[in-house]
Structure formats: structure tokens, C-alpha cells
Enzyme design. Structure first.
Site, short mmCIF file in Angstrom:
data_model
loop_
_atom_site.label_atom_id
_atom_site.label_comp_id
_atom_site.label_asym_id
_atom_site.label_seq_id
_atom_site.Cartn_x
_atom_site.Cartn_y
_atom_site.Cartn_z
N ASP A 170 52.53 43.71 28.25
CA ASP A 170 52.53 42.39 27.66
C ASP A 170 53.81 42.11 26.88
O ASP A 170 54.16 40.95 26.64
CB ASP A 170 51.32 42.22 26.73
CG ASP A 170 50.04 42.15 27.52
OD1 ASP A 170 49.57 41.03 27.76
OD2 ASP A 170 49.51 43.20 27.91
N ASN B 56 50.93 47.36 25.69
CA ASN B 56 49.99 47.07 26.78
C ASN B 56 48.57 47.20 26.25
O ASN B 56 48.36 47.54 25.08
CB ASN B 56 50.24 48.01 27.97
CG ASN B 56 49.54 47.52 29.24
OD1 ASN B 56 49.64 46.36 29.60
ND2 ASN B 56 48.82 48.41 29.90
N LYS B 57 47.61 46.95 27.10
CA LYS B 57 46.20 46.96 26.70
C LYS B 57 45.84 48.24 25.96
O LYS B 57 46.29 49.32 26.31
CB LYS B 57 45.32 46.79 27.94
CG LYS B 57 43.83 46.71 27.67
CD LYS B 57 43.47 45.60 26.70
CE LYS B 57 43.92 44.24 27.13
NZ LYS B 57 43.65 43.18 26.12
#
Length: 358
Positions: free
Chosen positions: A250, A260-261
């Protein structure tokens, strides 16, 4: 799986995360909260409605929400027939509302800034011409993302071993982008090259994007996939069943730290311990050279309910707090490669994204 668009999707696929329907002047989004049980598309006519869809996770994934925001600002210009000054004020207000929906994903702010620059160029035009210019810019963002995904997929596939079991985390496929996917673009390209790859998809708690979305996408494309819970990946690393890891992002900082997640950092640590390549696929728009390191990336905190409940089922008793950072930071020293449409960066040996700035 009907979406009833008046034209062929720019994604190039039978199903998609976000598209624009010129016949009705609506943004059309697949409701990713309902997958895999139900395939349902919603239509939106205002930037506020688009912002609500982004905030509520109808659409998710950094590139896809950037595209959605671009179309949302095109919608504004469709219905805004005021003079140039008032149009720019309205565009700025809508842009701020959209930008506040998901603060970690840099693609969102990038797309809004690009659309705002376009707004400045078309503000003096008649309303119809102004709208045509804004829509063309939003569609260009969409088309460029699909092309970028295919390019980074080719670059990443070159590193994938024959017959590899590939671990993914979260969803970085066509549903997270304009089409084809970032991490899943690498998987799709390797599959198309006949490399005989298989995929282990982390379920990705608490929103279960891996279980609901990644597995669904790959199954639609006939790519072998198995779902595991997030706490199983260490077991499969230890058994030697995983040969390659690829995830999306992201936001990527100037020093190659990757946001990121949540749970990505844990996967990276395991991959490095077991000497398995840990790689990232993301469009250049995800790289934020203004941010020196991952420590400066804002981490979105989402609601307790997404942890405490699955559907109508309560997992955590009311009154017990839950922590829910939506993302984590993987340090550059754990990342073997970052694939972008501009080329490849190898953070472990000290390479930084700015070498691709061009």
C-alpha cells in the site's frame, strides 16, 4: 456474474473491482465484502458515495481505490456546472473527503493529486468539455494500472522457480487493482508461462481477503490454490513446501521499507529465516519518495468490530478491547525484490526505489 456495463471493461476481465459506465455516468464496483458467497455490483453517482464505498471496503486494494477516487472526481465534474473558481473549490473539497477514507494507501492521494492537476487545466472549459477531460484522465489512470500490472507480472515471473509453491498474503490481485493484479499478476504470468505454480493463500485475518478474494480469483482462473490460516505459514516453511513469497503493498518508502496488510511482516521474517525469497509487486504510484522510511508511514487503525465479529457471530465478548492496525511495516533488509512497471529493486543489497525514478 453480470455487471451490465455499456462497454467492455477496461480491466479486460469478465469481473472487476471498479469501472465507469459512460451510458449512465456511474462508477460500478463489485462488493468485495460479499465474496465468495455473492457476486454483486453497486453503482455510485457522486464522489461522496464513492468515498463511502472506499471507507466501507466495498472496494479495497491501493491501486483500485486510487482508480475509484479518480472516477469519483470525474463524477463531480459531470454534475458541477459552476464557474472555474467554484469548480476548483468543489474538486478540492471532494478530494479531501476521498483522501481521508484510507490514509495508508499512497495510491489514493497520488490519484487525487493527479486528478486535481487535471482539474486546474480544464477548469476554464465549458462544463461538458471539462467533464470529458476529467473522465479521460481517470480512464488513463485505470489503463496505465492494468498495463503496469502486466509488466511487473512479467518481471516477477522471471524469478519464480519452476513448479514453485507460492505463498501470498492478503489480496493483491485483479480485485485490488484496475485488472490483472500486482502479486497475483506475478502468479498469473508464471502460470501463463507454464511454470506449473501452485499457491498457498493466507486467509488474512481479520478481513479474510486471502480466503474470500485471492482464492476466489485464482479458482476463477484455474490456478491451483489452497487456503491456510495465518498461523500455519510457519509450519509450511519449516516443511520446505514454500519456494517463493510475493505480496502487494500500500506504500513503499524511499528506503524500500514496505507497508502492507497486517501480518506481512511476520511472513517476511519467516521467509528470511527459511531462506525463501520474499518479494513485493507494486506499481510505481505506490512508491512514496517523500517518506524516508516505514516509521513515517501512517498506520490505519480500523474498528474493533472487524476483529470481534465475523458476520453475525461474536468472537470477543463485548467490553473486551481489540487492537486492529490494518497494516504493518516490513523493513527493506527483509525484501529480496520489489517489482514495478519501471523495473526491479533489490533492497537487501541496498538498492532504493529512486534508482527507477527516471
Amino acid at each position: 456474474m453480470s455487471h451490465s456495463l455499456s462497454r467492455e471493461p477496461l480491466s479486460g476481465a469478465d469481473w472487476f473491482a471498479v469501472e465507469y459506465d459512460p451510458a449512465t455516468d456511474e462508477v460500478v464496483m463489485l462488493d468485495q465484502r460479499l465474496l465468495p458467497a455473492e457476486v454483486k455490483y453497486h453503482r455510485y453517482r457522486t464522489p461522496d458515495e464513492v468515498a463511502g464505498a472506499i471507507r466501507d471496503m466495498v472496494v479495497r486494494g491501493a491501486p483500485a481505490i486510487g482508480i475509484a477516487a479518480g472516477y469519483g472526481l470525474a463524477l463531480l465534474s459531470r454534475h458541477e456546472d459552476s464557474d472555474a473558481k467554484m469548480f476548483l473549490v468543489a474538486n478540492g473539497t471532494a478530494g479531501r473527503i476521498l483522501n481521508e477514507t484510507r490514509p495508508t494507501a499512497v495510491n489514493l492521494g497520488w490519484a487525487i493529486a493527479r486528478m486535481s492537476r487535471k482539474a486546474g487545466k480544464v477548469a476554464e472549459l465549458p462544463p461538458h468539455d471539462r467533464f470529458e477531460g476529467m473522465l479521460a484522465e481517470a480512464e488513463a489512470i485505470h489503463r496505465e494500472d492494468v498495463e503496469a500490472c502486466r509488466r511487473m507480472g512479467e518481471l516477477g515471473a522471471a524469478d519464480v522457480p519452476e513448479g514453485a509453491m507460492i505463498l501470498t498474503h492478503c489480496n493483491a490481485g485483479a480485485l485490488a487493482t484496475g485488472g490483472y493484479g500486482t502479486a497475483l499478476g506475478v502468479v498469473r504470468a508464471a502460470h501463463a508461462q507454464g511454470k506449473g505454480v501452485r499457491v498457498l493463500a493466507d486467509e488474512t485475518r481479520p478481513y479474510l481477503q486471502g480466503a474470500r478474494l485471492t482464492a476466489w480469483e485464482l479458482h476463477q482462473d484455474g490456478i491451483p490454490v489452497e487456503v491456510i490460516t495465518d498461523n500455519m505459514s510457519g509450519h509450511f516453511f519449516q516443511k520446505g513446501e514454500i519456494q517463493f513469497v510475493v505480496v502487494g503493498s500500500d506504500r513503499i518508502a524511499a528506503n524500500s521499507d514496505v507497508a502492507n496488510k497486517i501480518g506481512t511482516y511476520s511472513v517476511a521474517v519467516l521467509a528470511n529465516h527459511h531462506e525463501v525469497p520474499f518479494t513485493v509487486a507494486a506499481p510505481w504510484s505506490t512508491v512514496d519518495l517523500r517518506v524516508s522510511s516505514g516509521a513515517d508511514i501512517p498506520i490505519e487503525e480500523r474498528s474493533r468490530s472487524e476483529v470481534a465479529h465475523i458476520g453475525n457471530r461474536t468472537l470477543v465478548e463485548d467490553g473486551i478491547p481489540c487492537r486492529h492496525p490494518a497494516f504493518d511495516i516490513t523493513p527493506a533488509k527483509l525484501v529480496d525484490a520489489i517489482y514495478t512497471e519501471r523495473g526491479v529493486v533489490h533492497p537487501k543489497i541496498g538498492e532504493r526505489p529512486d534508482v527507477l525514478r527516471g
